[in-house]
Design a protein around this motif. Structure first.
Motif, PDB file in Angstrom:
ATOM      1  N   ALA A 209     -11.036  63.004   3.677  1.00  0.00           N
ATOM      2  CA  ALA A 209     -11.279  61.674   3.071  1.00  0.00           C
ATOM      3  C   ALA A 209     -11.743  60.682   4.158  1.00  0.00           C
ATOM      4  O   ALA A 209     -12.483  59.853   3.761  1.00  0.00           O
ATOM      5  N   SER A 210     -11.590  60.895   5.495  1.00  0.00           N
ATOM      6  CA  SER A 210     -12.007  59.927   6.582  1.00  0.00           C
ATOM      7  C   SER A 210     -13.486  59.833   6.851  1.00  0.00           C
ATOM      8  O   SER A 210     -13.963  59.018   7.496  1.00  0.00           O
ATOM      9  N   LEU A 211     -14.356  61.064   6.215  1.00  0.00           N
ATOM     10  CA  LEU A 211     -15.708  60.901   6.542  1.00  0.00           C
ATOM     11  C   LEU A 211     -16.437  60.053   5.553  1.00  0.00           C
ATOM     12  O   LEU A 211     -16.445  59.898   4.124  1.00  0.00           O
ATOM     13  N   PRO A 212     -17.125  59.019   5.868  1.00  0.00           N
ATOM     14  CA  PRO A 212     -17.974  58.132   5.218  1.00  0.00           C
ATOM     15  C   PRO A 212     -19.336  58.962   4.624  1.00  0.00           C
ATOM     16  O   PRO A 212     -19.705  59.795   5.541  1.00  0.00           O
ATOM     17  N   LEU A 213     -19.238  58.999   3.377  1.00  0.00           N
ATOM     18  CA  LEU A 213     -20.658  59.687   2.780  1.00  0.00           C
ATOM     19  C   LEU A 213     -21.577  58.705   2.541  1.00  0.00           C
ATOM     20  O   LEU A 213     -21.340  57.687   2.072  1.00  0.00           O
ATOM     21  N   ASP A 214     -22.909  59.336   2.765  1.00  0.00           N
ATOM     22  CA  ASP A 214     -24.203  58.759   2.528  1.00  0.00           C
ATOM     23  C   ASP A 214     -24.827  59.302   1.392  1.00  0.00           C
ATOM     24  O   ASP A 214     -25.139  60.645   1.730  1.00  0.00           O
ATOM     25  N   PRO A 215     -25.300  58.751   0.179  1.00  0.00           N
ATOM     26  CA  PRO A 215     -25.761  59.527  -0.847  1.00  0.00           C
ATOM     27  C   PRO A 215     -27.376  59.920  -0.313  1.00  0.00           C
ATOM     28  O   PRO A 215     -28.082  60.968  -0.993  1.00  0.00           O
ATOM     29  N   GLU A 216     -28.046  59.699   0.801  1.00  0.00           N
ATOM     30  CA  GLU A 216     -29.153  59.847   1.072  1.00  0.00           C
ATOM     31  C   GLU A 216     -29.387  60.803   2.122  1.00  0.00           C
ATOM     32  O   GLU A 216     -30.217  61.445   2.317  1.00  0.00           O
ATOM     33  N   GLY A 217     -28.404  61.010   3.115  1.00  0.00           N
ATOM     34  CA  GLY A 217     -28.722  61.536   4.315  1.00  0.00           C
ATOM     35  C   GLY A 217     -27.274  62.190   4.859  1.00  0.00           C
ATOM     36  O   GLY A 217     -26.069  61.671   4.585  1.00  0.00           O
TER      37      GLY A 217
END
Length: 184
Positions: free
Chosen positions: A44-52
């Motif tokens: 859950a600590s990982l920031p997610l990016d919808p693009e890359g």
């Protein structure tokens, strides 16, 4: 097993939380990535990016290099190897597809190789599944699903380089050699 923790950079280099008493085996790396992939707080600590793709460096066992990686749908690594490093990865969330070649490539002195017909391998790795690999393992990892995936990867020794390849049918071509300073 060492606890995965985000590593931080400092003037003295990346932080690690483990001793360098012995080189971890690919089986030990697989145990580590499976344990880290099962840690919901870490994932859950990982920031997610919808693009890359996104990533955070982790402290790995025995001085290994480890990464927590987020994979939006449709993203992948392209064909590559990890040179002299052994490694392992495990899917924490979603599903990843690995295509690999059951062939040992020469370390140096080539730009183009013609592959035999029987060298292609493929597997899908869902949440909780992982795999270990040896030196010069040529593969590509992709998220072919419609949902975000997250995985944990570890390599020993820490990646000295990554060789990137293109593939057209049976022809594998060396395109680029990346060094750590290219991706850190």
């Amino acid at each position: 097993m060492s606890q995965p923790v985000p590593a931080s950079s400092s003037a003295s280099g990346p932080a690690t939380t483990v001793s360098r008493a012995h080189a971890p085996t690919s089986a030990e790396l697989l145990d580590f990535v499976r344990g880290a992939a099962a840690d919901p707080v870490l994932i859950a600590s990982l920031p997610l990016d919808p693009e890359g793709r996104t990533w955070v460096r982790l402290g790995g066992p025995g001085g290994s290099e480890a990464w927590l990686i987020g994979w939006p749908p449709g993203t992948g690594t392209g064909w590559h190897d990890h040179a002299e490093s052994v490694g392992a990865f495990a899917t924490a969330v979603g599903e990843l597809t690995e295509h690999s070649l059951a062939v040992r490539l020469p370390a140096d002195g080539w730009k183009t190789l013609e592959l035999r017909e029987d060298v292609d391998r493929g597997r899908k790795l869902g949440a909780g599944q992982g795999r270990a690999f040896g030196r010069h393992h040529v593969h590509e990892v992709l998220n072919a699903s419609a949902a975000h995936a997250v995985s944990v990867h570890a390599y020993y020794p820490p990646l000295p380089l990554i060789r990137r390849f293109s593939r057209t049918g049976a022809v594998l071509r060396l395109e680029q050699v990346e060094r750590p300073e290219d991706w850190q």
